[in-house]
Design an enzyme around this catalytic site. Structure first.
Site, PDB file in Angstrom:
ATOM      1  N   SER A  67       0.799  -1.085   0.067  1.00 30.52           N
ATOM      2  CA  SER A  67      -0.025  -0.098  -0.297  1.00 30.52           C
ATOM      3  C   SER A  67       0.739   1.228  -0.049  1.00 30.52           C
ATOM      4  O   SER A  67       1.548   1.304  -0.922  1.00 30.52           O
ATOM      5  CB  SER A  67      -1.000  -0.091   1.010  1.00 30.52           C
ATOM      6  N   LYS A  81     -21.913  16.202   9.073  1.00 32.44           N
ATOM      7  CA  LYS A  81     -20.734  16.434  10.085  1.00 32.44           C
ATOM      8  C   LYS A  81     -20.280  15.151  10.985  1.00 32.44           C
ATOM      9  O   LYS A  81     -19.237  15.324  11.640  1.00 32.44           O
ATOM     10  CB  LYS A  81     -20.991  17.782  11.112  1.00 32.44           C
TER      11      LYS A  81
END
Length: 331
Positions: free
Chosen positions: A122, A174
């Site tokens: 990765s 949010k």
């Protein structure tokens, strides 16, 4: 009594500052002496990336310390090439990108060879792909090109024990990825778009670094892990070999690039620590304790500002970070 305590604290602070400046002065003198020697002495430098890659500044081998050192080496005439050893499962997007760019820029002036150890997956592979040449052992785990964002839903557990979360927010996204409720379809769509954008940049950068076609990289970039041998066959690494093989190849590249005779020794050494790295190491213990208390928040604080710069997704520093890590490492 109170006055005596204040005086004692002031004296301790003065002693600490004096010690710190003394070390800084000594290291500055050593650096000056080293630079004087380097002008007439060609060498290679060994830099290591070990463990998860984050934007944390603690530790001599942190991503930020590695990036800074790579940038310094550009202007050190005595350092003719860099061997970058990687033993990492990956990490956060921002930190991996920072080191990738530093490696890519350095290769324009000096050879950089990567030696993969147990794993370079990765984000670890992301960084390696920018080098001039990549060595891996036959059993090295590498690849895992992809992006992941994961979290937990503990709503049912909290309901069973009688805990009812209460949230007040200023916008519908949010509290995205809140562990207290399922993710809504609009949130899934938003997050998938964020991951896709990051993934495409990952693939494009690997293609650029490896000088491969983007479509060819995308076929390999489904998150799977490859052995060093498999990675050699599909073009993700250049050669199967040990650390010593990588060093020998780096010396060969350096001699060719700078027209150096075979008699040139080119020893390989680790760089000296700067005063900033000393302070990072000095306070790393305290930082580790804080991270153990809240590892996710520490990771978020390190990477979220970079990820969300100029972003209109509605995500905040309270949300989980996007990771360049294999799924088995995050589970």
């Amino acid at each position: 009594m109170q006055l005596n305590r204040i005086i004692a604290l002031v004296l301790v602070a003065v002693c600490f500052v004096a010690t710190a400046f003394g070390i800084q002065r000594r290291q500055a003198d050593e650096a000056f002496s080293l630079k004087s020697i380097e002008k007439g002495r060609d060498r290679l430098e060994l830099i290591s990336i070990d463990g998860a890659i984050t934007g944390a500044r603690t530790g001599l081998n942190s991503a930020i310390a590695v990036r800074n050192r790579l940038m310094e080496i550009e202007d050190v005439s005595g350092i003719k090439g860099v061997l970058l050893t990687i033993n990492s499962p990956g990490g956060t997007v921002g930190a991996s990108k920072e080191v990738y760019e530093a490696v890519k820029k350095l290769t324009e002036k000096k050879p950089v060879v990567v030696s993969m150890l147990d794993q370079a997956t990765s984000g670890g592979y992301y960084i390696a792909s920018a080098a001039n040449k990549i060595y891996a052992n036959a059993g090295t785990l590498t690849g895992s090109i992809g992006v992941i964002l994961s979290g937990l839903n503990v709503k049912e557990l909290f309901t069973r024990i009688g805990v009812e979360p209460q949230t007040i927010k200023t916008g519908p996204y949010k509290d995205i990825f809140s562990p207290f409720r399922p993710i809504s379809d609009p949130e899934k769509e938003l997050l998938q778009g964020l991951l896709t954008s990051t993934y495409e940049e990952f693939v494009a950068d690997v293609a650029k670094g490896r000088k491969m076609d983007v479509a060819a990289v995308r076929k390999l970039a489904d998150g799977r892990i490859y052995t060093g041998t498999q990675a050699k066959e599909n073009g993700l690494v250049d050669a199967i070999g040990t650390y010593d093989d990588a060093v020998a190849d780096l010396r060969k590249q350096v001699r060719a690039k700078f027209n150096l005779p075979e008699s040139t020794d080119l020893p390989i050494e680790r760089g000296s620590s700067s005063f900033e790295r000393f302070l990072d190491q000095l306070f790393s213990g305290a930082s580790t304790n804080l991270q153990l208390a809240s590892p996710l928040n520490s990771l978020i604080d390190a990477v979220a500002p970079r990820l969300l710069k100029n972003s209109s997704t509605g995500l905040s520093s309270d949300d989980p970070p996007i990771l360049l890590l294999p799924s088995w490492y995050t589970s």
